[in-house]
Write a protein that holds these residues in place. Structure first.
Motif, short mmCIF file in Angstrom:
data_model
loop_
_atom_site.label_atom_id
_atom_site.label_comp_id
_atom_site.label_asym_id
_atom_site.label_seq_id
_atom_site.Cartn_x
_atom_site.Cartn_y
_atom_site.Cartn_z
N VAL A 269 14.15 18.44 7.26
CA VAL A 269 12.89 18.96 8.18
C VAL A 269 13.06 20.66 8.25
O VAL A 269 12.17 21.51 8.16
CB VAL A 269 13.10 18.29 9.44
N SER A 270 14.52 21.02 8.59
CA SER A 270 14.80 22.39 8.66
C SER A 270 14.30 23.30 7.56
O SER A 270 13.75 24.17 7.29
CB SER A 270 16.15 22.58 9.02
N ASP A 271 14.54 22.63 6.21
CA ASP A 271 14.44 23.12 5.03
C ASP A 271 13.04 23.64 4.63
O ASP A 271 12.54 24.51 4.47
CB ASP A 271 14.83 22.27 3.99
N ASN A 272 12.20 22.37 5.08
CA ASN A 272 10.56 22.73 5.23
C ASN A 272 10.25 24.04 6.09
O ASN A 272 9.45 24.81 5.59
CB ASN A 272 9.96 21.45 5.46
N ILE A 273 10.93 24.02 7.24
CA ILE A 273 10.51 25.04 8.26
C ILE A 273 10.99 26.20 7.87
O ILE A 273 10.13 27.23 7.75
CB ILE A 273 11.21 24.76 9.48
N THR A 274 12.15 26.42 7.05
CA THR A 274 12.91 27.57 6.86
C THR A 274 11.85 28.35 5.51
O THR A 274 11.86 29.51 5.37
CB THR A 274 14.35 27.37 6.12
N LYS A 275 11.40 27.35 4.57
CA LYS A 275 10.61 27.90 3.54
C LYS A 275 9.46 28.52 4.32
O LYS A 275 8.85 29.71 3.53
CB LYS A 275 10.14 26.73 2.82
N SER A 276 8.68 27.82 5.26
CA SER A 276 7.47 28.58 5.72
C SER A 276 7.90 29.85 6.26
O SER A 276 7.29 30.90 6.24
CB SER A 276 6.93 27.59 6.72
N VAL A 277 8.94 29.74 7.29
CA VAL A 277 9.37 31.11 7.93
C VAL A 277 9.80 31.86 6.85
O VAL A 277 9.47 33.39 6.87
CB VAL A 277 10.56 30.77 8.83
N LYS A 278 10.38 31.71 5.74
CA LYS A 278 10.59 32.74 4.78
C LYS A 278 9.36 33.37 4.25
O LYS A 278 9.30 34.41 3.92
CB LYS A 278 11.45 31.84 3.48
N ASN A 279 8.72 32.40 3.93
CA ASN A 279 7.06 33.16 3.24
C ASN A 279 6.46 34.13 4.48
O ASN A 279 6.16 35.15 3.92
CB ASN A 279 6.08 31.95 3.16
N VAL A 280 6.61 33.45 5.74
CA VAL A 280 6.04 34.60 6.41
C VAL A 280 6.77 35.61 6.52
O VAL A 280 6.05 36.98 6.72
CB VAL A 280 5.92 33.93 8.04
N LEU A 281 8.06 35.67 6.61
CA LEU A 281 8.81 36.89 6.90
C LEU A 281 8.61 37.90 5.56
O LEU A 281 8.81 39.12 5.86
CB LEU A 281 10.39 36.27 6.80
N GLU A 282 8.51 37.22 4.43
CA GLU A 282 8.52 38.08 3.14
C GLU A 282 7.06 38.89 3.43
O GLU A 282 6.96 40.21 2.90
CB GLU A 282 8.26 37.22 2.07
N SER A 283 5.91 38.17 3.97
CA SER A 283 4.71 38.91 3.87
C SER A 283 4.86 39.94 5.10
O SER A 283 4.58 41.16 4.90
CB SER A 283 3.53 37.90 4.50
#
Lengths: 393, 280
Positions: free
Chosen positions: A57-71
């Motif tokens: 679950v957290s890996d999925n969340i991290t991936k999304s957060v990472k994307n947002v963070l990068e943008s």
């Protein structure tokens, strides 16, 4: 959520599970009671499974957060770059408007001086106009007096001619008296002794007649001279009259011209006055612009600071998510690139591009021209305030 | 900019300022020029952060007791006076001096004995006129005679700039490259006048309305484009003071738009805008 700590926990659990598994295996081979081992293993397996689910679950969340963070990080870098550009432009604008304000002030000063000069010229022209008018009056008066003088000269010439006629009569009388005296002398001689006394009288009469004739001749020469003189006078008076007429015409023209100049310079004065007003209004506006430009330059600088802060927040957020030293690189390298670009553009930018020697002005400083004069070392005379005594003058 | 908080000068105080200018500086404000003065005063008040015209008036007319008041007063003087000047402005006066320098020295009762030509630039503004004179006299004075130039102005700011001797040359400056190269040094985009020219000039703060305190008379006085701001009465007084501060056969130079024709004076007309003190 700290993933690194979770991984360490997971490793410990796996370690314990391995130990339990070995114990279970050895328990079965040795025929010991394995119930306690099974319970521990059951618990550990439950933990492991739940950890696995949490990790998925957290890996999925991290991936999304990472994307947002990068943008976000990218946007922050862009924002930094833009706001630093804005700072530079703002500084340029501030410097430009300050310079403009200084030159407008100078123009205003020049205009005010011109206005006063034109005003003075107007006054002088008015004075000259009134003087020309007085001169014109005098020329008119002279002209009239000259006319009277001309008439008198004409009269003088006439009376001289009259005198000349009278002199001729006197001359004739003298001539006749002379002849009569001669006749009287002849008659006296005939009378003999008795006529002797009469002969003396006749001689005296002859002398008188001759003197009269001489006087008449002299007078006639003088009168002739007078007539010549009054003729010459008439010619000269005529010339003076002509000159006076020319003066009159001249002063008339001068007066007209001066009136025109006076009107024109009055108009000029009004015009310059209007320009002056306009310039001082412009001065007002430009001064306003200068302070607005300075304000916006300051705001832009603040914006840069805020954007930098956002960048820093991004970095800490990313290190929180990826752990120290991981993931930070992408944000900080980008942001440092952004600042680097800002530094370069700062160096390249010059408020007055045609004057390369000039340094980038700070936002609060005065126009360079004023600074230059203030910065320069004053001569040994001290400040203006303490030099009122005129010393050796 | 908050326009609601802008200063406004009351008409009553505008009149008082006009009176103050006339009495203290001799400056006569024509009725048509009052609005211009009002604009200047409003700006001064806004810059100084004073919104009440009465308060500002009292700041200006009373003797300064603080640095702020001193600065306000200096700014006031600087703004109400005009500082227009250039190098070699109204050049025919300098050409006249060049042509007649031998005669000026010969006719002066003092120059040959003191070896000093005393010149007064009486409203020097930012110093261009005084430095022009210093450069010109350096070029034309015979050896052994030195120029002693006094340059005065009413504005502390102008005197400060004049003393610094740092200039920028614009298209309106009549100065030739010969003088620029010989007597100036380029520093950045400005030009600094050389010490040999500076040393012949003494700058002083002086109001022409005050009594003249000079010990010795001058040989030449420059008072150009100053009297245009004065009325006839003040002009007469000033010209008379100049007359009394000059030695025999000395010269007074006035601005090209000025003339002494409308006032009573003892000078002898020499050329347009050039007057000579013949007697005494």
């Amino acid at each position: 959520m700290n993933f690194s700590k979770m991984k360490i926990g997971l490793k410990i659990v796996l370690g314990v599970l391995l130990v339990e598994l070995i114990s279970l295996a050895s328990g079965i081979t040795m025929g010991k009671n394995i119930t306690s081992h099974l319970v521990v293993m059951g618990c550990l397996s439950t933990v492991l499974i739940s950890q696995y689910i949490a990790w998925v679950v957290s890996d999925n969340i991290t991936k999304s957060v990472k994307n947002v963070l990068e943008s976000l990080s990218e946007t922050s870098v862009n924002l930094t770059s833009l706001s630093s550009d804005l700072t530079v432009t703002g500084s340029k604008l501030a410097a430009g408007t300050t310079e403009q304000a200084a030159s407008i002030q100078e123009t205003s000063s020049t205009l005010e001086e011109s206005e006063s000069m034109v005003h003075q010229t107007t006054q002088n022209t008015k004075e000259a106009d009134s003087l020309a008018k007085t001169a014109k009056e005098f020329a008119n008066k002279g002209n009239l007096e000259m006319q009277t003088m001309l008439e008198s000269m004409e009269e003088l010439k006439k009376s001289s001619s009259e005198i000349s006629k009278i002199i001729k009569v006197i001359d004739e009388i003298a001539f006749q008296t002379n002849i009569l005296s001669l006749n009287a002398a002849v008659e006296a001689a005939r009378a003999g002794d008795a006529g002797k006394g009469f002969a003396v009288v006749a001689e005296e009469v002859r002398n008188l007649a001759q003197r009269s004739a001489q006087a008449a001749k002299d007078t006639s020469v003088i009168i002739e001279g007078n007539i010549n003189l009054s003729e010459k006078c008439l010619i000269v008076t005529g010339q003076v009259n002509d000159s006076l007429v020319s003066i009159k015409d001249g002063t008339n023209k001068v007066s007209e011209l001066l009136e025109e100049i006076s009107t024109a310079s009055q108009e000029q004065e009004i015009g310059i006055g209007q320009i002056n007003k306009a310039i001082s209004q412009m001065e007002h506006v430009v001064h306003g612009n200068a302070s607005t430009a300075q304000e916006s330059a300051l705001s832009a600088e603040q914006l840069t600071v805020h954007t930098e802060t956002i960048g820093e927040i991004m970095t800490s957020l990313s290190s929180l998510i990826y752990g120290e030293g991981k993931g930070v690189a992408s944000v900080s390298s980008k942001s440092s690139l952004g600042f680097k670009r800002f530094e370069i553009s700062k160096k390249q930018s010059n408020p007055i591009s045609d004057k390369p020697a000039r340094r980038q002005p700070k936002l609060t400083e005065k126009p360079a021209k004023m600074i230059a004069s203030y910065d320069a070392k004053p001569s040994s005379m001290g400040t203006p305030e303490d030099i009122i005594p005129l010393g050796d003058f | 900019m908050d326009l609601n908080k802008a200063a406004v000068i009351e008409p009553r105080y505008l009149d008082l300022f006009c009176e103050y200018l006339y009495k203290n500086m001799g400056i006569y404000i024509e009725p048509s020029k009052k609005s211009l003065l009002a604009q200047k005063l409003t700006k001064l008040m806004n810059d100084g952060g004073i919104l009440n015209s009465g308060e500002y008036y009292h700041f200006i007319v009373s003797p300064p007791i603080s640095e702020k008041q001193k600065e306000l007063k200096n700014k006031f003087t600087d703004t109400v006076t005009v500082h227009k000047t250039n190098f070699f402005r109204e050049n025919n006066h300098f050409e006249f001096m060049q042509r007649n320098i031998a005669k000026i020295i010969e006719e002066s009762p003092t120059i040959r004995f003191t070896n000093e030509l005393r010149v007064w630039s009486s409203a020097c503004s930012t110093g261009e006129e005084a430095y022009t004179l210093s450069m010109l006299l350096k070029e034309i004075l015979p050896p052994g005679i030195r120029a002693k130039i006094l340059a005065t102005d009413i504005s502390p700011d102008s005197i400060r700039k004049a003393m610094a001797g740092v200039y920028k040359f614009g298209p309106e400056d009549n100065i030739t490259n010969y003088y620029i190269n010989k007597y100036f040094t380029k520093v950045g985009d400005t030009w600094v006048i050389s010490d040999e020219i500076k040393n012949n000039v003494s700058f002083r703060l002086f109001n022409l309305m005050e009594p003249f305190p000079f010990k010795n008379p001058f040989d030449i006085i420059f008072c150009r484009n100053v009297m245009i701001y004065f009325d006839k009465e003040v002009q007469e007084k000033l010209v008379n003071n100049f007359y009394n501060s000059l030695s025999k056969n000395s010269l007074l130079f006035i601005g090209h738009s000025e003339s002494l024709i409308q006032i009573k004076h003892q000078f002898t007309y020499h050329e347009p805008t050039i007057y000579k003190k013949v007697s005494k």
